[in-house]
Write a protein that holds these residues in place. Structure first.
Motif, PDB file in Angstrom:
ATOM      1  N   PRO A 179      -7.197 -32.482  -6.513  1.00 58.16           N
ATOM      2  CA  PRO A 179      -7.383 -31.314  -7.288  1.00 58.16           C
ATOM      3  C   PRO A 179      -8.798 -31.189  -8.234  1.00 58.16           C
ATOM      4  O   PRO A 179      -9.033 -32.238  -8.989  1.00 58.16           O
ATOM      5  CB  PRO A 179      -6.044 -31.365  -8.307  1.00 58.16           C
ATOM      6  N   SER A 180      -9.015 -30.058  -8.510  1.00 63.00           N
ATOM      7  CA  SER A 180     -10.308 -29.878  -9.294  1.00 63.00           C
ATOM      8  C   SER A 180     -10.230 -28.445  -9.885  1.00 63.00           C
ATOM      9  O   SER A 180      -9.608 -27.582  -9.198  1.00 63.00           O
ATOM     10  CB  SER A 180     -11.477 -30.183  -8.519  1.00 63.00           C
ATOM     11  N   THR A 181     -10.843 -28.508 -11.158  1.00 66.70           N
ATOM     12  CA  THR A 181     -11.204 -27.016 -11.533  1.00 66.70           C
ATOM     13  C   THR A 181     -12.398 -27.031 -12.151  1.00 66.70           C
ATOM     14  O   THR A 181     -13.136 -28.012 -12.578  1.00 66.70           O
ATOM     15  CB  THR A 181     -10.033 -26.712 -12.775  1.00 66.70           C
ATOM     16  N   LEU A 182     -13.147 -25.722 -12.307  1.00 69.29           N
ATOM     17  CA  LEU A 182     -14.391 -25.509 -13.110  1.00 69.29           C
ATOM     18  C   LEU A 182     -14.215 -24.504 -13.875  1.00 69.29           C
ATOM     19  O   LEU A 182     -13.766 -23.188 -13.768  1.00 69.29           O
ATOM     20  CB  LEU A 182     -15.439 -25.290 -11.934  1.00 69.29           C
ATOM     21  N   VAL A 183     -14.383 -24.799 -15.332  1.00 69.37           N
ATOM     22  CA  VAL A 183     -14.385 -23.621 -16.246  1.00 69.37           C
ATOM     23  C   VAL A 183     -15.503 -23.718 -17.068  1.00 69.37           C
ATOM     24  O   VAL A 183     -16.560 -24.614 -17.133  1.00 69.37           O
ATOM     25  CB  VAL A 183     -13.227 -24.217 -17.573  1.00 69.37           C
ATOM     26  N   SER A 184     -16.089 -22.391 -17.852  1.00 63.84           N
ATOM     27  CA  SER A 184     -17.306 -22.254 -18.544  1.00 63.84           C
ATOM     28  C   SER A 184     -16.688 -21.434 -19.811  1.00 63.84           C
ATOM     29  O   SER A 184     -15.618 -20.633 -19.811  1.00 63.84           O
ATOM     30  CB  SER A 184     -18.056 -21.477 -17.838  1.00 63.84           C
ATOM     31  N   LYS A 185     -17.483 -21.446 -20.656  1.00 61.51           N
ATOM     32  CA  LYS A 185     -17.429 -20.960 -22.145  1.00 61.51           C
ATOM     33  C   LYS A 185     -18.411 -20.509 -22.677  1.00 61.51           C
ATOM     34  O   LYS A 185     -19.758 -21.133 -22.625  1.00 61.51           O
ATOM     35  CB  LYS A 185     -16.855 -21.702 -23.003  1.00 61.51           C
ATOM     36  N   GLY A 186     -18.674 -18.820 -22.826  1.00 66.09           N
ATOM     37  CA  GLY A 186     -19.684 -18.376 -23.570  1.00 66.09           C
ATOM     38  C   GLY A 186     -19.433 -18.103 -24.605  1.00 66.09           C
ATOM     39  O   GLY A 186     -18.489 -18.385 -25.275  1.00 66.09           O
ATOM     40  N   PHE A 187     -20.749 -17.802 -25.577  1.00 63.90           N
ATOM     41  CA  PHE A 187     -20.302 -17.552 -27.070  1.00 63.90           C
ATOM     42  C   PHE A 187     -21.154 -16.160 -27.364  1.00 63.90           C
ATOM     43  O   PHE A 187     -22.125 -15.848 -26.824  1.00 63.90           O
ATOM     44  CB  PHE A 187     -21.259 -18.827 -27.737  1.00 63.90           C
ATOM     45  N   THR A 188     -20.576 -15.645 -28.402  1.00 63.42           N
ATOM     46  CA  THR A 188     -21.026 -14.193 -28.615  1.00 63.42           C
ATOM     47  C   THR A 188     -22.177 -14.296 -29.052  1.00 63.42           C
ATOM     48  O   THR A 188     -23.104 -13.235 -28.949  1.00 63.42           O
ATOM     49  CB  THR A 188     -19.956 -13.632 -29.832  1.00 63.42           C
ATOM     50  N   PHE A 189     -22.709 -15.035 -30.146  1.00 62.07           N
ATOM     51  CA  PHE A 189     -24.028 -14.917 -30.692  1.00 62.07           C
ATOM     52  C   PHE A 189     -25.139 -15.703 -30.347  1.00 62.07           C
ATOM     53  O   PHE A 189     -26.074 -15.970 -31.137  1.00 62.07           O
ATOM     54  CB  PHE A 189     -23.639 -14.836 -32.469  1.00 62.07           C
ATOM     55  N   SER A 190     -24.807 -16.579 -29.052  1.00 57.58           N
ATOM     56  CA  SER A 190     -25.880 -17.319 -28.611  1.00 57.58           C
ATOM     57  C   SER A 190     -25.745 -17.286 -27.179  1.00 57.58           C
ATOM     58  O   SER A 190     -24.830 -16.872 -26.737  1.00 57.58           O
ATOM     59  CB  SER A 190     -25.752 -18.648 -29.264  1.00 57.58           C
ATOM     60  N   SER A 191     -27.076 -17.532 -26.382  1.00 61.58           N
ATOM     61  CA  SER A 191     -27.157 -17.444 -25.199  1.00 61.58           C
ATOM     62  C   SER A 191     -26.603 -18.761 -24.456  1.00 61.58           C
ATOM     63  O   SER A 191     -26.381 -19.613 -25.185  1.00 61.58           O
ATOM     64  CB  SER A 191     -28.541 -17.127 -24.463  1.00 61.58           C
ATOM     65  N   GLY A 192     -26.362 -18.951 -23.257  1.00 55.69           N
ATOM     66  CA  GLY A 192     -26.099 -20.019 -22.267  1.00 55.69           C
ATOM     67  C   GLY A 192     -24.513 -20.245 -22.430  1.00 55.69           C
ATOM     68  O   GLY A 192     -23.670 -19.682 -23.031  1.00 55.69           O
ATOM     69  N   LYS A 193     -23.884 -21.123 -21.462  1.00 60.91           N
ATOM     70  CA  LYS A 193     -22.692 -21.463 -21.325  1.00 60.91           C
ATOM     71  C   LYS A 193     -22.389 -22.990 -21.196  1.00 60.91           C
ATOM     72  O   LYS A 193     -23.479 -23.747 -21.062  1.00 60.91           O
ATOM     73  CB  LYS A 193     -22.177 -20.715 -20.213  1.00 60.91           C
ATOM     74  N   LEU A 194     -21.431 -23.287 -21.900  1.00 60.44           N
ATOM     75  CA  LEU A 194     -20.924 -24.810 -21.609  1.00 60.44           C
ATOM     76  C   LEU A 194     -20.025 -24.837 -20.256  1.00 60.44           C
ATOM     77  O   LEU A 194     -18.834 -23.984 -20.473  1.00 60.44           O
ATOM     78  CB  LEU A 194     -20.191 -25.172 -22.778  1.00 60.44           C
TER      79      LEU A 194
END
Length: 394
Positions: A179-194
């Protein structure tokens, strides 16, 4: 060398009725359930023109006993099986070897019975409580009594009640799925994702087996990961009242590899082991068997090909949760991956389980004054339970 057979025995308070069972755990194989095979011995002179009846009853408690006021009840009791055992209504066939041996040993006052639990019956489970209330969950009882008819339950002195369990084991072959999963998080006032990818070593784990959680973090944002938390959550769904909740049964927090600064990455494996002893003081944890058993485990995952809509009871699932802490302002990134936690099928070699992987019958420690006597001729161990259930009079 002749193998010794273990037989569970219980006698009614007046000594006129005795029930023998070869086991107390009955396995749900999805398409069928192990039959309940036993023998009843009744004093013929005491029986006279009456009959011996056997019943399998399930009690589903979905609320605390202390909250039952104004006639409100949070417990349902259902009779799943009710049949006449003696006098025999017909010649018994397809008896098990144990039943044949007991009938031969116990004489003409012995009567065999075989009950078949329905596949739709829920699995035994109880919720841990720090109180004197009856525990919430699902319990089964095998009851035998002498009476005029199936509704005649007025003579407790000539009745026997034994706790039994309906259990599920892991499939004999474990799935190779990871089992696996991939998640991302963006930010309103800065570019790029975690970005974070979480993968487990396998889908199914045995009780007491460490769970390997593989994490890959890629920080393409301008934020910094301060620490990592890995937890295993036990999810309980009470279908009879359509409610659900989650409890954390294992947890670790690590700063190793942190902070994960912008433009960097981290690959790491965390090992966490969910065990009942680490949460023995926490209320609401679902357990296998009876919660007063010293060796009790966390409740096994519920397997059902019939779907949860057909289940009446408590459905248990597990989830691995990984949290990346970014600080009070930036929040956190959370990933959930499902897993299964079960006992191995009896006879399966497993270094993490007891013996050869099967839970023993120590759930029966809810009874007191246990005594053992070995019959050398028949190589049978009789285990005598002298008391009725703890919430019933002796």
């Amino acid at each position: 060398m002749v193998a010794t057979v273990k037989v569970f025995k219980k006698t009614s308070p007046n000594g006129k009725l005795t029930v023998y069972l070869g086991k107390r755990d009955f396995v749900d194989h999805q398409d069928s359930v192990d039959p309940i095979e036993g023998v009843v011995v009744v004093d013929g002179e005491y029986l006279k023109n009456r009959k011996v009846f056997g019943q399998v009853i399930t009690s589903i408690r979905y609320g605390r006993e202390r909250d039952e006021v104004m006639g409100l009840q949070f417990c349902k009791e259902m009779v799943l099986i009710s049949e006449q055992i003696a006098p025999d209504s017909k010649t018994k066939s397809n008896l098990s070897p144990l039943q044949e041996k007991l009938l031969k040993k116990l004489g003409s006052d012995a009567h065999a019975f075989t009950f078949q639990l329905p596949t739709t019956a829920p699995t035994s489970v109880v919720l841990q409580e720090n109180s004197n209330d009856q525990p919430m969950g699902i319990e089964y009882d095998l009851r035998a009594f002498v009476g005029e008819n199936q509704d005649d339950r007025g003579h407790k002195r000539s009745s026997v009640s034994l706790a039994i369990r309906k259990v599920q084991y892991a499939p004999s072959l474990r799935s190779q799925k990871q089992p696996s999963t991939l998640v991302s998080k963006g930010f309103t006032f800065s570019s790029g994702k975690l970005n974070m990818e979480v993968t487990l070593d396998k889908e199914l784990y045995y009780h007491n087996e460490p769970v390997g959680v593989n994490i890959l973090v890629t920080n393409n944002s301008k934020k910094t990961v301060k620490n990592i938390q890995v937890s295993i959550l036990q999810n309980v769904e009470i279908t009879i009242v359509n409610s659900h909740f989650s409890k954390r049964v294992s947890h670790l927090e690590s700063r190793e590899g942190c902070p994960i600064t912008p433009g960097s990455s981290l690959t790491k494996t965390f090992m966490v082991t969910p065990v009942a002893t680490s949460v023995k003081e926490k209320q609401g944890i679902a357990l296998d068997g009876y919660m007063r058993d010293e060796d009790v485990n966390l409740a096994s995952s519920t397997l059902s090909e019939r779907g949860s809509n057909d289940a009446t009871g408590f459905i248990i699932t597990y989830t691995v949760r990984v949290q990346l802490n970014l600080g009070a302002i930036s929040g956190e990134l959370v990933a959930d991956v499902p897993m299964k936690l079960m006992h191995p099928m009896p006879g399966t070699s497993d270094k993490y389980g007891r013996g050869k992987g099967a839970p023993d019958n120590k759930v029966i420690s809810r009874y007191d004054n246990n005594s053992y006597a070995k019959d050398e001729d028949e190589n049978i161990i009789f285990e005598d339970f002298a008391r009725l259930r703890m919430n019933e009079p002796e």
